[in-house]
Every structure is written in structure tokens, then in C-alpha cells.
Design a protein around this motif. Structure first.
Motif, short mmCIF file in Angstrom:
data_model
loop_
_atom_site.label_atom_id
_atom_site.label_comp_id
_atom_site.label_asym_id
_atom_site.label_seq_id
_atom_site.Cartn_x
_atom_site.Cartn_y
_atom_site.Cartn_z
N UNK A 191 1.19 17.71 -11.68
CA UNK A 191 1.28 19.31 -11.36
C UNK A 191 -0.18 19.46 -11.05
N UNK A 192 -0.99 18.61 -10.83
CA UNK A 192 -2.39 19.15 -10.51
C UNK A 192 -2.84 19.17 -8.89
N UNK A 193 -3.34 20.23 -8.73
CA UNK A 193 -3.59 20.29 -7.05
C UNK A 193 -4.46 19.60 -6.62
N UNK A 194 -5.58 19.13 -7.35
CA UNK A 194 -6.35 18.08 -6.88
C UNK A 194 -5.64 16.82 -6.88
N UNK A 195 -4.68 16.43 -7.49
CA UNK A 195 -3.95 15.30 -7.37
C UNK A 195 -3.11 15.37 -6.10
N UNK A 196 -2.69 16.23 -5.65
CA UNK A 196 -1.83 16.43 -4.55
C UNK A 196 -2.73 16.35 -3.46
N UNK A 197 -3.84 16.91 -3.50
CA UNK A 197 -4.76 16.78 -2.37
C UNK A 197 -5.28 15.35 -2.20
N UNK A 198 -5.57 14.67 -3.15
CA UNK A 198 -6.09 13.31 -3.15
C UNK A 198 -4.91 12.39 -2.43
N UNK A 199 -3.73 12.48 -2.98
CA UNK A 199 -2.63 11.76 -2.43
C UNK A 199 -2.22 12.13 -1.00
N UNK A 200 -2.17 13.55 -0.75
CA UNK A 200 -2.10 13.82 0.60
C UNK A 200 -3.07 13.44 1.38
N UNK A 201 -4.28 13.48 1.20
CA UNK A 201 -5.46 12.78 1.97
C UNK A 201 -5.23 11.40 2.11
N UNK A 202 -4.83 10.70 1.21
CA UNK A 202 -4.71 9.25 1.29
C UNK A 202 -3.52 8.80 2.23
N UNK A 203 -2.34 9.46 2.32
CA UNK A 203 -1.19 9.50 3.19
C UNK A 203 -1.67 9.73 4.40
N UNK A 204 -2.61 10.76 4.64
CA UNK A 204 -2.89 11.07 6.10
C UNK A 204 -3.94 9.98 6.65
N UNK A 205 -5.04 9.40 5.78
CA UNK A 205 -5.74 8.38 6.14
C UNK A 205 -5.23 7.43 6.78
N UNK A 224 0.83 -1.17 0.18
CA UNK A 224 0.11 -0.06 0.01
C UNK A 224 0.89 1.19 -0.05
N UNK A 225 1.73 1.29 0.75
CA UNK A 225 2.78 2.56 0.93
C UNK A 225 3.40 2.49 -0.44
N UNK A 226 3.94 1.42 -0.82
CA UNK A 226 4.82 1.60 -2.24
C UNK A 226 3.74 2.10 -3.46
N UNK A 227 2.73 1.93 -3.39
CA UNK A 227 1.94 2.22 -4.34
C UNK A 227 1.63 3.69 -4.18
N UNK A 228 1.56 4.15 -2.75
CA UNK A 228 1.23 5.51 -2.55
C UNK A 228 2.57 6.49 -3.11
N UNK A 229 3.74 5.88 -2.74
CA UNK A 229 4.98 6.52 -3.21
C UNK A 229 5.01 6.39 -4.87
N UNK A 230 4.52 5.51 -5.28
CA UNK A 230 4.57 5.49 -7.05
C UNK A 230 3.74 6.26 -7.36
#
Length: 936
Positions: free
Chosen positions: A214-228, A201-207
Motif C-alpha cells: 500500500x505504499x505510494x513509493x512502491x507503486x511508483x517504483x514498480x510502475x516505473x520498472x514496467x514502463x522502462x 523478468x516479467x514474472x518477477x515484476x508480477x510477483x
């Protein structure tokens, strides 16, 4: 979501091509199955065989791959889209029915639609077939994920990833396609996390960091997933590994927030990233707090507060706990007090903070907790549950007795007595909370009462009364509260206050408990008459039991109120007579009563009364039933016998002869119950008691100066008969050694006295002779008997003469005679003979006594025989010649004159008298000779 028809530049041509392939038997079979799914109405359930049949058809279809033409592939795509749209319709209908089985069947159909696209993936004429195929798998995976079929979801996500791996991600420009790539990766990561494949799971997040574009929405989604994921790791067991994982994931989330700020294209994105950053920082603070890294927590809180943007309710709680961890209690107190002004802090959070603060600071924080709570109470509405929770937390599990418990109790007392707090617990809606706060206060008061901290206990009991409604249903509880308050003030010796409370309790619930507590108050006030009256009040209570009389006696004894104890136990005895079953044996009550009365020198009469009652009950019930069986019964009986004897002796010494006689007769009866005839000890005690009893009767006569009545004389005679039989039995058994000589002497003396009143002189002489022949006899006893027999109003000269002669013989025969005593005896014998003998016998008997005295004096040293007694003998012998001289009995006169002269010669100091006596005797003898010659 339904899928639109396939769009192509030459749709008619494509339609003709696909139309020609629909006649393939296998495709026709699949189409029939799809038509069946399309024809299902909303009210009809999905046939369970449909997914299975479709899966079998697809299995056979996969064996034909690669397919013969592009048109064949297009036909499969078209059928797949129809099946997907049918699944959408079925899903909408199934959502209304909420059927889990139908949802899984529909998911299977979706999965079949995705597999159909995968089989026909080498199609041309369809825009972005790879993206569309992976999208269908992605959506199917989401459906399986929602159904918690994680393995199937993972398969779908992996198949979608495999399809997308054939295209160059960097060349994708469509925003939707880019979002699909990121969402697919995140979905696959979530599924891996939930099946506990955390590393994947963590490997996939890092990938996924390479899929942000460069999309703000993508940054938000990935950041939220790390936080979850960080939150999930934080919620696991609190070990270092989990905390470290959580901190690492949250730091990744924070880093993405920081980087995402650089991609923000508008103010809304910027604010959203800042909000995410603040939220992440708060969670990072929580992780540091759990790890005990308090300095890091403070740094995070300072960062969050630095720009004033974050006033979240958790910040003061985090800061307070961190300061507590660092040991800076004053800073922690500031944070806690600062929470009062923050209206955004929920009640539960505030209470949790108070608990955490008090847990660390302890007693020193009790006052702070109270002040903060009252401050919060004035700021906003606080529930009764919160007040209960705070009070319970501050009190803790206190057992009372220590200073810390006392301080906490005082703080809680101030808290719960505040009118605002009391108002929180008013009304039926908070009945349970009101009962709970009452129990908390009551238990605390009980703990302090058990530790004998009556002052704190009274305060807590009084505060608990605030939470008992003033209604009929709760009057019993209020009465109970007043009773325990009475006990507290009894312990504090505040008797007036205690009396006030018990009066209030009695108004609400009159019962034996109230009556008994009033009795205790009277005892401690030393109002013994009121206490005795209260015993009668206790008897009138409906719930009275005899046990309370026993308790009352114990209380009275502890207060040294013996008269009250006696009154209580006297009432207690009445229940035995009525035949009630009692917890204590009757003999114990009698023994306790007598023991109490013996402590008072003036209570012998009452003690005698109870001893007589005990004797009467023993006679009625039987000794074994009354006193008990075995060794216990023997001990009880021996106690009563010995106590009777001791009381008799004490009364005798105090010259209370009537009581002495009664006690001695009782003692003889009690010892008679014990007498088995084996050792003889009890027989001796019976004999002692009888003799002392008769002695007391005789002494009473002398004390009152009244002659004994015939009844008294007969009673004494009966006692002596019993004593005589016992003494004779002991003598015949050879046990005379266990009888004191004084006892036998006293028996002889009293027997002589009583039988003299019965004019039984023969028995008087017999009893003295019997005593003289016993081993216990000595000359002193005989001397006393002789003198007593000669001087008493009912003198017996025969007894006196016998006793004195026996005494004289014993003295003469001794190795070292006591001549003063011998002289006394001789004088007494001469006096007795002079008074009681006739004239004819007088000369010879008396002369023998004088001559015996002379013989005793012969050979003695000067002064060894009492001089005065010698002079008395000489002078009285000489003077006895006077009467015969007058009567002309010259020979008799000469004998007396000769005896007097002989004795005078042995007595020093009579020289002058002796010369005169010799001259007179010489002249008298000459005269006698001349008269004799004249007669011849």
C-alpha cells in the motif's frame, strides 16, 4: 555505506565471547587478511592476491559449518562488517583512481563479506540477521550489476531472495525492510531482463505486485520498472511481438499508476502519479502509432488533452502522424500548423514532423511545409541545419521534368529566397551548411536542366547564387553560376538575359567557356559577323583548345550559319599545318568544309580553294597519310574525287566554265590516286574528267569571246594527251565497252578542236579516222564531226570530207536509210568540193556526187527523198552548165545539163522545169552536132 558495530544488550559479555574465538587459527588468518585490506592507503593499489586468499580461507571455513557456538558466529559477523567497511573505504579511493580492475577486486571482497554472513546466518544476538544478510547480498549484487557482471549480480540477488524466503513477508512492518524486499525483486528482474531472460523478468515484476504494502513509493517504483521494460521492448526491432510486449508492459505501468492514485497520501504523490500516467499514455500512443492503430493514438491524445494538463511537444506530432495514417490530411495540417505556436516543441521534433507530413502528403504538402517553416522562423530562432533539412526534404530525390518536381522546386525557391532564411546561412560558423544548401539547390537545378525544364532550372540556379559569398575566394563559383544561368536562358531563347549573365561571368572569370557561350548567343541572334569575330576572341583565351573550334562548327551548322561554320573550320585547319596533334583527322575537316560549301550554289570558288588545299596536303603528306589507310582511306579519297566531279558538272551546267575546268582537273587527279588498273572504272572517270575539263576550256573561250592563250591551249593539249593514253589503254585491253560512245566522241571532237589550234591537221584526220574505226562510232557522230570540221574557224576539208563520206556510206548501208540525212550529207560534200577542190578536179568529183545522188534516188517512192533537196540537186546541176557554155566547153556543159535533167525526172513537182529543160537540151545537142559538123 559503512555498517555500524553490532549492538546487543550485553555487549561486554558478547565481546568476551568473541574475544575467546579470535584465537582460532582460521579466523585469525581471515582477520589478518581483513587487517591487510584495512591498512591499504588511498595511494596504494589493492593486492590482486587478497580476494583470492580470502576466498580460499572462506572455503576452508565453510567446511567447519555448522559452527560450534554462537560466539563463533558473532566473530564471523564482526569480521564481515569490518571487511565491508574496508571495502567502502577502498571503493571511495578506487573511485578517485577510476580503475576497473581494482573495482572488481573490491567487489570480490564485498561478495566475500556477504558469504561470511551467509555462513554465520544462524546467529543470535544480532537484530534482524536475515534482513541484514540479504541486504549485504543485495548491495553486492548492485555493485556487480554496475560492473556489468550480470551472472554474479544474479547470484547475489538470488541468494538474498533465498535468505528472505524463510521469513513471512506479511509480518514485516518496518518500512525499510519492506522497501528492501521490493527493491531486491526489482533488481533481480532488471538483471534477468538484461541477460535476455525476459519471461523471468516479467514474472518477477508480477510477483512484486504482492510486495507493494500500500505504499505510494512502491507503486511508483514498480510502475516505473514496467514502463522502462516497455520502452526497452519498444526500442527493439519493430516487429509485432516486440510491440505487443511493449504495449502489455506499458498497460501494466498505467494500471499501477491508476491504482497508486488511490494510495496517495498527499498532493505531491497525486501530482507525481498523474505525471507518470501522462508519460505512460504518451508512450502507449507511440506504440499504437508504430502498430498502425491510428484510432487508438487519437483516443490517447484526446485523453491527454482532455484536462489540459499535458501540452507535451510530442502530442501534436503523434496526432499529426495518426491523422496522416487515417488519410485525414486536413486534420494533420491543422496539427502541423498548430505546432508553430508551441514554443516548447524542440526544433528537431518540429523538423521530424514536417518530414513525416511531407513524406505522406508529398507535393501537395510542399506549400504547407513552407508556410509552417516561415511561421516557425518568425516565432523563434531556427538553425541553418533545420532550414537545410527542410529544403532537402521538400525537394526530395527529384529528377525534374514532372509537375510535382516543378511545384516542389518552386516552393523551395520561395523558401530559400526569404531574407530571414538567407540570413541563417550568413557567417563563417555556418560555412558547411551554406555549402550544403547551395549543393541541394544546384543539384535540383541540374536535374531540371537535364529534363529540359529550363524555367525551373533557371529559378533554382538563381536561388543557389544567394548562398555564394561575394568574395574573391568564391568568384569562380559565382562565375560558374552565371554561366549555367546563361545556358538556361539560351534554352528559353531569352538571348538578352543570357547575354547579361555571360557578361557577368566573364567579368569574374574570363575563359573559353564564357567566350564560347557568347559565340552561341551571337549564332542564335543570327549575328553571323559577330559570331565570326567571336571565333578570334576564342583563340585569344588562355585556356583555349582546338576542340572548341569543332564545337563552334557544330553549333553553327545546327543554326544554319554556314559561313560561321566555314570560318571556324578554316581556323581549325591552321592547327594541322602547324603540326599539332588534333582529335579529328585533317581530311575530315576538309570534307566537312567542302560539304558545307556545296550546300550553297554560290560557294563553288571557296569549295575549289579547299579542294585545292586538300590536294596540296595530300601531295605533301602522301595519300595514305592524308586520306588514311585501308578501306577508310579509299572511301575518303573516292568522296573527294566524286565531289570534284559533281561540282565540275554542276558548274558546267551553270556555265561557270572556268570553275568547271578546275574541278574536272582535280577530279582526274583524285581518281588517279584511286586507279589500280583492275576494273577500269576509275580510268573511265579520269577520262571523263579530262575530256570535260578540256570542253570547259573551249566553252570558256566562247563565253568570254576571247581567243585561248597559248598557255591554255598547251594545258588542254596536255590533258588530251593524258586522256588519249588512257583511252588507248582501255581500247587495247578490250575495255572499250565500259566507255560511253558519247565520251569517245567528245574526246575526238575536243582533240580535233585543240590540235586545229596547233595546226596539226594530220593529227586531226588521224583522231577522226581512229574514232570512225571504233565500235562506239555511228553516223550521227560522223555527221556532227563532218559538219563541225567544215564550219569551224579552223576548218579541215579533208577531215570533213572523210567524216561525211564515212557517214554517207554507213547510212546507205543501213537497212532503213535516213534519206533526209543522206541528202544533207550530199549537199555538204558538194559544197566542200565546190569550195576546196581545184578546177581540174571540180567537174569529175562533183559530177560523181550528183550521179551518186541520182543513183540513190532511183527506185525510191515519190517524196521518200526530200523534194527540196532533189530540186536543189537538179537546179544546181543544170546551172553548173552555164559556165562551160560561156567558155565553149560544150561537152562539159552537155554532161551537166544531162545530169540536171535526169535528177529532175526523179523529183516530183518539176514537170514544167523538166519540159523546158528537155527542149533546151534538145536544141543544145543539135547546136553541138552542127558545130561539130562545121568543124569537120
Amino acid at each position: 555505506m559503512r555498517i555500524a558495530e553490532i549492538s546487543t544488550p550485553d555487549y561486554r559479555q558478547l565481546h568476551r565471547e568473541t574475544e575467546s574465538n579470535t584465537h582460532h587459527p582460521l579466523l585469525s588468518e581471515i582477520e589478518l587478511l581483513i587487517q591487510q585490506s584495512e591498512s591499504i592507503s588511498k595511494d596504494q593499489p589493492l593486492p590482486q592476491t587478497l580476494p583470492h586468499s580470502l576466498r580460499q580461507s572462506l572455503t576452508r571455513l565453510s567446511q567447519l559449518a555448522p559452527f560450534p557456538s554462537n560466539s563463533f558466529n558473532l566473530t564471523i559477523w564482526k569480521l564481515s562488517f569490518r571487511l565491508w567497511n574496508a571495502c567502502v573505504d577502498l571503493s571511495n579511493a578506487a573511485a578517485l583512481q577510476s580503475s576497473s580492475s581494482s573495482a572488481e577486486s573490491i567487489a570480490n571482497l564485498r561478495h566475500a563479506a556477504a558469504d561470511m554472513l551467509f555462513l554465520a546466518r544462524d546467529v543470535t544476538g544480532v537484530p534482524s540477521p536475515t534482513i541484514k544478510s540479504s541486504l549485504i547480498y543485495y548491495r553486492t549484487g548492485l555493485v556487480w550489476h554496475d560492473l556489468k557482471k550480470l551472472d554474479l549480480a544474479s547470484d547475489c540477488f538470488e541468494r538474498a531472495t533465498e535468505i528472505l524466503s524463510k521469513i513471512d513477508i506479511a509480518k514485516i512492518t518496518d518500512a525499510g525492510e519492506r522497501k528492501l524486499i521490493l527493491d531486491l525483486n526489482l533488481a533481480r528482474s532488471r538483471t534477468a531482463w538484461e541477460i535476455s531472460d525476459r519471461n523471468l523478468a516479467v514474472t518477477l515484476l508480477n510477483r512484486a505486485k504482492n510486495m507493494l504494502f500500500g505504499s505510494p513509493d512502491h507503486y511508483k517504483a514498480l510502475s516505473n520498472q514496467f514502463l522502462l521494460f516497455g520502452k526497452s521492448a519498444l526500442s527493439r526491432e519493430d516487429d509485432d511481438c516486440s510491440l505487443n510486449d511493449a504495449l502489455r508492459l506499458m498497460n501494466e505501468s498505467l494500471d499501477l499508476c491508476e491504482k497508486g492514485l488511490g494510495t496517495a497520501k498527499n498532493r505531491e504523490d497525486t501530482m507525481e502519479f498523474k505525471s507518470m500516467r501522462i508519460n505512460t499514455l504518451r508512450f502507449i500512443s507511440a506504440v499504437h502509432l508504430q502498430k498502425g492503430e491510428f484510432e487508438s493514438v487519437i483516443k490517447c491524445v484526446k485523453v491527454l488533452r482532455s484536462d489540459g494538463a499535458d501540452q507535451h511537444a510530442s502530442l501534436p506530432v503523434l496526432a499529426m502522424k495518426a491523422w496522416l495514417g487515417l488519410g485525414k490530411h486536413s486534420e494533420a495540417e491543422k496539427e502541423l500548423r498548430g505546432m508553430v505556436g508551441n514554443k516548447d516543441i524542440p526544433e528537431a521534433v518540429w523538423v521530424s514532423a514536417v518530414e513525416a507530413y511531407f513524406e505522406v502528403v508529398g507535393t501537395a504538402g510542399a506549400e504547407t511545409a513552407k508556410g509552417v517553416f516561415l511561421g516557425l522562423l518568425g516565432r523563434c530562432h531556427v538553425s541553418a541545419k533545420t532550414a537545410l533539412r527542410v529544403a532537402h526534404r521538400v525537394l526530395g530525390e527529384s529528377r525534374g521534368g514532372d509537375s510535382g518536381s516543378r511545384i516542389r522546386a518552386n516552393v523551395v525557391a520561395q523558401l530559400v529566397s526569404d531574407e530571414r532564411v538567407v540570413a541563417l546561412f550568413a557567417g563563417k560558423a555556418v560555412t558547411n551548411e551554406r555549402k550544403a544548401i547551395h549543393s541541394v539547390l544546384w543539384n535540383s537545378a541540374s536535374a531540371h536542366f537535364g529534363a529540359k525544364d529550363f524555367e525551373t532550372s533557371a529559378e533554382m540556379f538563381e536561388k543557389s547564387m544567394l548562398y555564394i559569398p561575394h568574395n574573391i575566394e568564391n568568384r569562380v563559383f559565382r562565375a560558374k553560376g552565371f554561366r549555367v544561368l546563361c545556358l538556361c536562358y539560351l534554352g528559353l531563347s531569352q538571348l538578352d538575359r543570357a547575354h547579361e549573365y555571360i557578361e557577368e561571368a566573364e567579368k569574374l572569370e574570363p575563359n573559353i567557356h564564357c567566350s564560347f557561350l557568347k559565340f552561341k548567343i551571337y549564332l542564335q541572334r543570327k549575328e553571323q559577323s559577330s559570331a565570326i569575330s567571336q571565333i578570334d576572341a576564342m583563340l585569344s583565351c588562355l585556356d583555349f583548345s582546338p576542340h572548341y573550334l569543332s564545337l563552334a562548327a557544330h553549333e553553327a551548322i545546327s543554326c544554319q550559319a554556314l559561313s560561321v561554320a566555314v570560318a571556324s573550320l578554316s581556323k581549325f585547319l591552321s592547327f594541322y599545318i602547324s603540326g599539332k596533334t588534333m582529335p579529328t583527322t585533317e581530311v575530315v575537316v576538309f570534307r566537312t568544309l567542302v560539304s558545307l560549301l556545296t550546300q550553297d550554289a554560290g560557294s563553288e570558288t571557296e569549295a575549289l580553294n579547299f579542294m585545292l588545299q586538300a590536294h596540296s596536303r595530300a601531295s605533301k603528306l602522301g595519300t595514305e597519310c592524308f586520306f588514311g589507310s585501308g578501306e577508310t582511306g579509299k572511301r575518303e579519297l573516292k568522296w573527294f574525287a566524286l565531289t570534284s566531279w559533281n561540282l565540275g558538272s554542276r558548274c558546267g551546267n551553270a556555265k561557270k566554265y572556268e570553275l568547271c575546268g578546275e574541278f574536272c582537273r582535280l577530279a582526274s587527279d583524285f581518281y588517279s590516286y584511286l586507279d589500280t588498273g583492275e576494273s577500269g572504272e576509275n580510268s573511265v572517270m579520269i577520262l571523263r574528267s579530262l575530256v570535260l575539263g578540256v570542253t570547259a576550256i573551249i566553252a570558256l573561250e566562247k563565253q568570254n569571246k576571247n581567243t585561248l592563250t597559248e598557255t591554255q591551249v598547251k594545258l588542254a593539249a596536255e590533258l588530251l594527251v593524258r586522256a588519249g593514253k588512257i583511252m588507248a589503254s582501255l581500247l587495247s585491253d578490250g575495255k572499250d565497252c565500259i566507255m560511253e560512245p558519247e565520251l569517245i566522241f567528245m574526246y575526238t571532237l575536243t582533240a580535233y578542236e585543240i590540235h586545229g589550234r596547233l595546226n596539226n591537221s594530220a593529227f586531226q584526220l588521224l583522231v577522226v579516222k581512229t574514232f570512225a574505226g571504233s565500235k562506239s562510232c555511228n553516223y550521227n557522230y560522223l555527221l556532227q564531226l563532218g559538219i563541225f570540221a567544215s564550219q569551224s574557224p579552223r576548218s579541215n576539208p579533208d577531215v570533213s570530207t572523210f567524216a561525211l563520206n564515212e557517214c554517207l556510206s554507213a547510212l546507205i548501208a543501213s537497212a532503213s536509210p535516213e534519206y533526209p540525212t543522206i541528202a544533207l550529207i550530199i549537199r555538204k560534200l558538194i559544197a566542200l568540193s565546190s569550195v576546196h577542190k581545184g578546177d581540174t578536179e571540180d567537174g569529175e568529183a562533183i559530177q560523181k556526187m550528183y550521179k551518186q545522188a541520182y543513183r540513190i534516188m532511183v527506185g525510191l517512192k515519190e517524196g521518200e527523198y526530200p523534194t527540196d533537196e532533189g530540186k536543189w540537186l537538179a537546179m544546181t546541176a543544170w546551172n553548173r552548165a552555164a559556165l562551160p557554155v560561156r567558155l565553149g566547153q560544150l561537152e562539159t556543159a552537155r554532161k551537166w545539163l544531162s545530169i540536171g535533167l535526169e535528177i529532175a525526172e526523179k523529183v516530183s513537182g518539176m514537170d514544167t522545169y523538166r519540159a523546158c529543160m528537155e527542149d533546151f537540151l534538145g536544141g543544145f545537142q543539135t547546136k553541138v552536132s552542127s558545130e561539130a559538123a562545121d568543124m569537120i
